[in-house]
Each structure stands twice: as structure tokens, then as C-alpha cells.
Design a protein around this motif. Sequence first.
Motif, PDB file in Angstrom:
ATOM      1  N   ASP A 161       7.527  19.453  -9.055  1.00 28.73           N
ATOM      2  CA  ASP A 161       8.898  19.819  -9.440  1.00 28.73           C
ATOM      3  C   ASP A 161       9.459  18.921 -10.536  1.00 28.73           C
ATOM      4  N   ARG A 162       8.551  18.372 -11.348  1.00 28.84           N
ATOM      5  CA  ARG A 162       8.951  17.449 -12.412  1.00 28.84           C
ATOM      6  C   ARG A 162       7.862  17.420 -13.480  1.00 28.84           C
ATOM      7  N   PRO A 163       8.149  16.871 -14.655  1.00 29.76           N
ATOM      8  CA  PRO A 163       7.086  16.674 -15.645  1.00 29.76           C
ATOM      9  C   PRO A 163       6.068  15.652 -15.144  1.00 29.76           C
ATOM     10  N   ALA A 164       4.884  15.671 -15.708  1.00 26.20           N
ATOM     11  CA  ALA A 164       3.836  14.714 -15.336  1.00 26.20           C
ATOM     12  C   ALA A 164       4.209  13.313 -15.783  1.00 26.20           C
ATOM     13  N   THR A 165       3.842  12.335 -14.964  1.00 26.36           N
ATOM     14  CA  THR A 165       3.969  10.941 -15.379  1.00 26.36           C
ATOM     15  C   THR A 165       2.877  10.621 -16.398  1.00 26.36           C
ATOM     16  N   ALA A 166       2.956   9.452 -16.998  1.00 26.80           N
ATOM     17  CA  ALA A 166       1.941   9.051 -17.974  1.00 26.80           C
ATOM     18  C   ALA A 166       0.561   8.999 -17.340  1.00 26.80           C
ATOM     19  N   ASP A 167       0.476   8.459 -16.126  1.00 27.56           N
ATOM     20  CA  ASP A 167      -0.826   8.370 -15.447  1.00 27.56           C
ATOM     21  C   ASP A 167      -1.356   9.750 -15.090  1.00 27.56           C
ATOM     22  N   GLU A 168      -0.470  10.625 -14.630  1.00 25.40           N
ATOM     23  CA  GLU A 168      -0.897  11.992 -14.278  1.00 25.40           C
ATOM     24  C   GLU A 168      -1.354  12.749 -15.512  1.00 25.40           C
ATOM     25  N   LEU A 169      -0.643  12.568 -16.605  1.00 24.23           N
ATOM     26  CA  LEU A 169      -1.043  13.232 -17.846  1.00 24.23           C
ATOM     27  C   LEU A 169      -2.392  12.712 -18.329  1.00 24.23           C
ATOM     28  N   THR A 170      -2.615  11.425 -18.184  1.00 17.09           N
ATOM     29  CA  THR A 170      -3.914  10.851 -18.554  1.00 17.09           C
ATOM     30  C   THR A 170      -5.033  11.478 -17.731  1.00 17.09           C
ATOM     31  N   PRO A 195       4.799  26.200 -10.074  1.00 18.58           N
ATOM     32  CA  PRO A 195       4.075  24.929 -10.206  1.00 18.58           C
ATOM     33  C   PRO A 195       4.079  24.349 -11.619  1.00 18.58           C
ATOM     34  N   ALA A 196       4.429  25.167 -12.621  1.00 18.03           N
ATOM     35  CA  ALA A 196       4.398  24.694 -14.008  1.00 18.03           C
ATOM     36  C   ALA A 196       5.756  24.721 -14.683  1.00 18.03           C
ATOM     37  N   ILE A 197       6.736  25.315 -14.050  1.00 21.29           N
ATOM     38  CA  ILE A 197       8.014  25.527 -14.730  1.00 21.29           C
ATOM     39  C   ILE A 197       8.710  24.208 -15.072  1.00 21.29           C
ATOM     40  N   ALA A 198       8.423  23.152 -14.303  1.00 19.84           N
ATOM     41  CA  ALA A 198       9.037  21.852 -14.575  1.00 19.84           C
ATOM     42  C   ALA A 198       8.296  21.062 -15.645  1.00 19.84           C
ATOM     43  N   ALA A 199       7.157  21.566 -16.100  1.00 26.57           N
ATOM     44  CA  ALA A 199       6.398  20.870 -17.140  1.00 26.57           C
ATOM     45  C   ALA A 199       7.203  20.850 -18.439  1.00 26.57           C
ATOM     46  N   SER A 200       7.230  19.726 -19.094  1.00 26.26           N
ATOM     47  CA  SER A 200       7.917  19.639 -20.376  1.00 26.26           C
ATOM     48  C   SER A 200       7.047  20.216 -21.478  1.00 26.26           C
ATOM     49  N   THR A 201       7.690  20.598 -22.568  1.00 24.26           N
ATOM     50  CA  THR A 201       6.940  21.065 -23.735  1.00 24.26           C
ATOM     51  C   THR A 201       5.999  19.969 -24.226  1.00 24.26           C
ATOM     52  N   GLU A 202       6.466  18.720 -24.169  1.00 21.46           N
ATOM     53  CA  GLU A 202       5.659  17.590 -24.634  1.00 21.46           C
ATOM     54  C   GLU A 202       4.397  17.422 -23.789  1.00 21.46           C
ATOM     55  N   GLU A 203       4.500  17.674 -22.492  1.00 20.27           N
ATOM     56  CA  GLU A 203       3.321  17.607 -21.621  1.00 20.27           C
ATOM     57  C   GLU A 203       2.252  18.595 -22.084  1.00 20.27           C
ATOM     58  N   ILE A 205       1.990  19.984 -25.080  1.00 22.18           N
ATOM     59  CA  ILE A 205       1.507  19.613 -26.413  1.00 22.18           C
ATOM     60  C   ILE A 205       0.388  18.582 -26.308  1.00 22.18           C
ATOM     61  N   GLU A 206       0.577  17.577 -25.464  1.00 25.18           N
ATOM     62  CA  GLU A 206      -0.443  16.532 -25.324  1.00 25.18           C
ATOM     63  C   GLU A 206      -1.759  17.107 -24.802  1.00 25.18           C
ATOM     64  N   LEU A 207      -1.692  18.044 -23.891  1.00 21.62           N
ATOM     65  CA  LEU A 207      -2.910  18.689 -23.388  1.00 21.62           C
ATOM     66  C   LEU A 207      -3.516  19.591 -24.458  1.00 21.62           C
ATOM     67  N   ALA A 208      -2.674  20.328 -25.156  1.00 20.41           N
ATOM     68  CA  ALA A 208      -3.172  21.224 -26.204  1.00 20.41           C
ATOM     69  C   ALA A 208      -3.890  20.442 -27.297  1.00 20.41           C
ATOM     70  N   LYS A 209      -3.453  19.219 -27.547  1.00 19.32           N
ATOM     71  CA  LYS A 209      -4.131  18.378 -28.541  1.00 19.32           C
ATOM     72  C   LYS A 209      -5.579  18.099 -28.127  1.00 19.32           C
ATOM     73  N   VAL A 210      -5.809  17.944 -26.834  1.00 22.02           N
ATOM     74  CA  VAL A 210      -7.177  17.733 -26.343  1.00 22.02           C
ATOM     75  C   VAL A 210      -8.015  18.985 -26.601  1.00 22.02           C
TER      76      VAL A 210
END
Length: 486
Positions: A161-170, A195-203, A205-210
Amino acid sequence: MAKHAHILIQHAEVADGTGAPRFDADIAIIDDRIAFVGDCSHWTADQRIDARGLVVSPGFIDTHTHDDRLLLSSNSMEPKVSQGVTTVITGNCGISLAPTPQRLQAPITPPLDLLDGEGDWFTHPTFQSYVDALQQQPAATNCAPLVGHTTLRIVAMSALDRPATADELTRMKALLREAMQAGAIGLSTGLAYDPAIAASTEEVIELAKVAAEFGGVYCTHLRDESDHVMDALEEAFRIGREANLPVVISHHKVAGKNNFGRSTETLERIRQQMGVQDICLDCYPYAASSTVLSVKHASSALKVLVTWSKSCPDMAGRDLADIQKEWQCSLEEAVGRLQPAGAIYHRMDDADVSRILAFDDTMIGSDGLPHDAVPHPRLWGSFPRVLGHYSRERGLFSFEKAIHKMTGLSAQKFGLRDRGFIRDGAYADLVILHADTVAEASSFARPIAPAIGIETVLVNGKIVWNAGQTTDARPGHVLSREAVTP
């Protein structure tokens, strides 16, 4: 000395996938490839197919599927090969069967339960292990798998229910990188789902870069397909632009009665943005959608049909309004009692569907849900419906243009090299059909029915459908993404 083919298709009318007019030719197949298109009257062959009076086209590419599990659990792929589909793009809407480093336990979080409600198939700790399973037990069709953002969130995050933390995004990035190395063709999102609605656009973007590091594509079920569809489109454009990768707008629609007609607005915006970045879209040829059952979707639909219910399985196929009357309860109570469940929602206008289908760069994807008890008819009927209802009967576009939308265009946009076209050296993914009669047999009343007019289907040079039946052949490959020339 006469040349020899394993299979020789003779006297065919060829629609080659480019959109060009049909032409008469023979097609010689050696192993899994088309060896020659032209006059093969002097060739010898192990098997001859007389295609007199029939059209031969490239095999259809279903650009939007949820067949991740079907490829393993029912690898004859009958709902697909029976309508001419030879390649499926899996892992859409943010949900993929892999990777799940920790086996998921029932009840499975929606919408992942659209693939498997019990957790019996979420058994692949890495994406490589899923690809290995597909290669060890090939299906009748080819597949090109996406990695689901929602799947990554569920296995990497302690709360959704929130954006991913830095560790979770890693951790998500590491899982995605392994998947791309294993052969995934890109990342998908379903930002409209809980399950994804709380994801930020920035989250994202960082995955899409991978995914972009590996030449991947970004496919998105937009964050909103109704009142805020324009904002959702802009978010998708931004993700593709900042991550520097192609964007596919999944099953593009404008839903809800107050949005009828807005496809003119969305398509114009998409057309504009195509001039500055790589964007395309797909669409299914129906004015009804299908996904998990929710009050939000049901309250804005003209009609709702229940496709499955774990708690009340006998309600599958029933109209939700009739269930409410029978139970003498509110919409909210009925939806709650049926959970977990799925539904078909009549929330679109056919004029919008037609306009989106006719858009030059629209590909065809079924978005079928193969594990629903009473599925949406799009699972079995999408491709023949495009050819029969929208092309032949309504004249929305030519037969050749319809074929292009389902073959060559899709191969180009998804980077499926040597697929989607009939030409020397291409893979022998082919459909032999009756152009004058091809049509869907599936309907909302009878959703499970093979198409009319599909005579023979070949995948990698092997016959997988013939005269109304599947065969024992399982020649499907796991496909990677490469640059494609028209």
C-alpha cells in the motif's frame, strides 16, 4: 535435380503479413523455415497440402495474453491454435508466473490469482527456471514472456500500500535483471490494480531502465482507463521517455458511459507522441472487458457477468444483477460474498472499439483468461472476429490490413525476428483459412468454441491444428526480442 520440401503448400492465395494485396503462390517448407515462396511445381515433398480456394497467412501473434500457466498446464494451447495464433506474448498487466523466490501460498493476491488461485504453479524461484520449464516441456505455440511488475512487488515488498523502499526497489531490479538475462522481452505493469496502484511513477521508471539495458519493451495496463485516461497516458509516455524504451499501451480502451467517444482524444494524443518516441498499442475486438470482480468496475458497467467464484462456483456464468435479486442484497454485499471472483464488464462503446481497432498502429491481443470457469469469448474468438466481423462484414479495414495487424506489425513492434511475414527464410508459422467464412464461434452465451474457417495451423513447420482438431505436435519456442525489418 528437383528441390525437396518437407511440406509443400500448393495453389495458395498468400496474404504475406505486410498489408500488400494477396498473390498466388506455393510455399515450400524445409524443417522449421519457409524455403521458397513462388512456383514450386517442380518440387518434390514428403507432404503436400492443397490450398486451392484458401488463403495462407503468417501465424497470428497474440500480443496480450495471460497464458503463462496455460503453456505448461495445457500445452496443446487449443484456445489459441484453433483460431490461428502461433505466438503468445505472456506476463501482461503486471502479472507473470515468475519469478517467485518464495513459493506463493493461497489465497493468491489478486490479480495474480487470474493465473493460479491456489499457488500450485508459482513454483519458479527464478525467471530462468520458468524459461527452462517452457523449453523442457514445449507448447504448441511460441511464447515471448514479459516480467510482471506486480509479481516483483509481491515477492520483494513487505507491504503493497505504498511505493517501494530503496532496498525493495534494489531487490526488484535484481530480479528483473535476472529475468531479462534469462530471455524476458520486457517489463509489464498493471497500475490500476490494488497491489500496484501505490507504486510511484519513479519506481516504474527505475525498473523500466533495467529492461531498457537489455533492449526490452514496456507494456502497460494504464493506471486509469476511464475518467483519468489522459493523465495515465502521459505517465506511460514519461516512463518510456525517461527509461528510453518502447511503450506498448495494453488493450487500449475508454471505459464507462461518461467516457464514450473519448477514443478520438486518446488516439490523437497517441498519434502526436508517436512522432517523438516509440509507442504502439493493442486492442481486443469486444466492447466488454474481463478481470477480477470488484465493486469499482461493477458499479460503472452496463452489465456484469461472473466468470468464476471460489466461494460460490455455481454462480459462474450468471448475471450479477440476477444474483443480487436472488440474494436480495446490495451490489457491495454480492461482490463480497462471491470473492475471490472474476467478471466480464460491459463498459465500452463499440464505436470506440472500432475506432481504436482501425488506428493504423493498433495490434491485436486477446487478453483472454484461460483459467476462468466461464471465460470471456475473446479467449477463443478474437482473431477470427477481427477477420470476420470487423473486416469482412463491417469493412473497417481490408483483409490484408487485418492480417498485418495480427502478424507483421506485431512482429516488428515486439522484435520477433523472422516471424509475422511469409517470405523466404522466415519461420514456418502459418495459418491456412477460408477468407469468405472465417469467424468466431465463441459468444458470451457459449464462450468455449473453436473458430469457424481455420483449416490448418503450422508452428515452426509442424502442424498443430488440422480439420478441427489439435495434433500431438509441440514445436513452440521461447522467443527473444531482436530488431526486425519490414
